[in-house]
Write an enzyme that holds these catalytic residues in place. Sequence first.
Site, PDB file in Angstrom:
ATOM      1  N   ILE A 128       0.782  -1.258   0.066  1.00  0.00           N
ATOM      2  CA  ILE A 128      -0.005   0.155  -0.024  1.00  0.00           C
ATOM      3  C   ILE A 128       0.773   1.146  -0.073  1.00  0.00           C
ATOM      4  CG2 ILE A 128      -1.868   1.411   1.215  1.00  0.00           C
ATOM      5  CD1 ILE A 128      -2.567  -1.688   0.014  1.00  0.00           C
ATOM      6  N   CYS A 129       0.263   2.236  -0.694  1.00  0.00           N
ATOM      7  CA  CYS A 129       1.111   3.494  -0.638  1.00  0.00           C
ATOM      8  C   CYS A 129       1.033   4.307   0.517  1.00  0.00           C
ATOM      9  CB  CYS A 129       0.493   4.380  -1.894  1.00  0.00           C
ATOM     10  SG  CYS A 129       0.518   3.347  -3.469  1.00  0.00           S
TER      11      CYS A 129
END
EC number: 4.1.1.20
Length: 384
Positions: free
Chosen positions: A333-334
């Site tokens: 996930i960013c």
Amino acid sequence: MFSDKDISHFANLETPFYYYDLALLQSTLSNCADAAKLYNFHVHYAMKANFNSRVLEKIRAIGFGADCVSGGEVSKAIELGFDKAQVVFAGVGKSDKEINDALDQDIFCFNVESIQELEVINELAAAKGKKARVAIRINPNVDAHTHHNITTGLDENKFGINSWDLPLCAETLKKSDQLEFIGIHFHIGSQITNLDVYKNLCVRVNEFAEWFEERGFTVKVLNVGGGLGIDYHHPDGQIPDFPAYFKIFNEFLNVRPNQEVHFELGRALVGQSASLVSKVLYVKNGKKKNFIVLDAGMTELMRPALYQAYHKIENISKPAVADVVKYDVVGPICESTDCFGKEVELPETFRNDLIALRSAGAYGEVMASHYNLRNEIRGVYSED
Ligand SMILES: *Cc1c(COP(=O)(O)O)cnc(C)c1O
């Protein structure tokens, strides 16, 4: 602990998924039910810890009630066959619609968290010509000695009615014709591992019960909430010490004849019964750090990102060896907080190895999100 059969089964499945050990869940539930029965204590399961239907089915079957914190949980509990007379509804922000629906369902009790809420429930019940059973959630200002993000029973927390507001609360109860006062409720926090905390809670519960009795109220129910912790460092087959936990309440609570003692356990009942199983996508060896990038992230298990929670991380594709490598284990996930553990010691790890994040049965699957437009997380179940 995974058998070779489990692991070869996992290898054929699409990852990530939550793997539920239903046999461990069953023995945990039986152990708790037996320990509670000894003192005739009532257990309501705190549904927010895990509302997976397969899990709820087992909890309903053992005869526990449901402790709900939203209208959605109240509906699901009733849909799945929990006895309405064993459904309680807590929460600082119950909407009018949620209160109305719960009144229609004739649930056992509202655990009320403010004086304004008492007034609103009274009004809504009057409009329906109904009586609402209420317990007062009191903030006892007892330190749970747990992580500050999961402490709920201190003066500065948003939960419950503070002691200085109790005289007004008693007045409001007396003039509210549609409210039936049944008792007092407490929940001071989660992942409590120091059982002495519960002795302190008992002392406060006794004081508040007496306070209400002195003002002419019958306190039928003492609801002491939940919060019993689990051992995240030793997940294998571990069942919390329910006998020791209930024994404290038996010793330190003043229970009157005809008074009921209610508990609301969540984490302790379900926490050890699931692992998040994920696959290694990439291994990045930096100059100072080695990263393992998993196909599961904070969208599947948010606790580490949310409150720096520890979950034991195991490479289940490789036998344990003395020669370990240190890795930061991260998700895709960013977000930089999307990290499950730093400097985790694992056998040398490769692409496609299976990694298990243990003790993920509580506040795991239920907190999953679609952030980054991620797929819905699945559950996989052991044979009973
Ligand atoms: C969350 C919650 C519980 C359960 O807490 P655990 O730490 O999972 O046992 C019990 N009662 C209330 C009111 C809660 O909000």
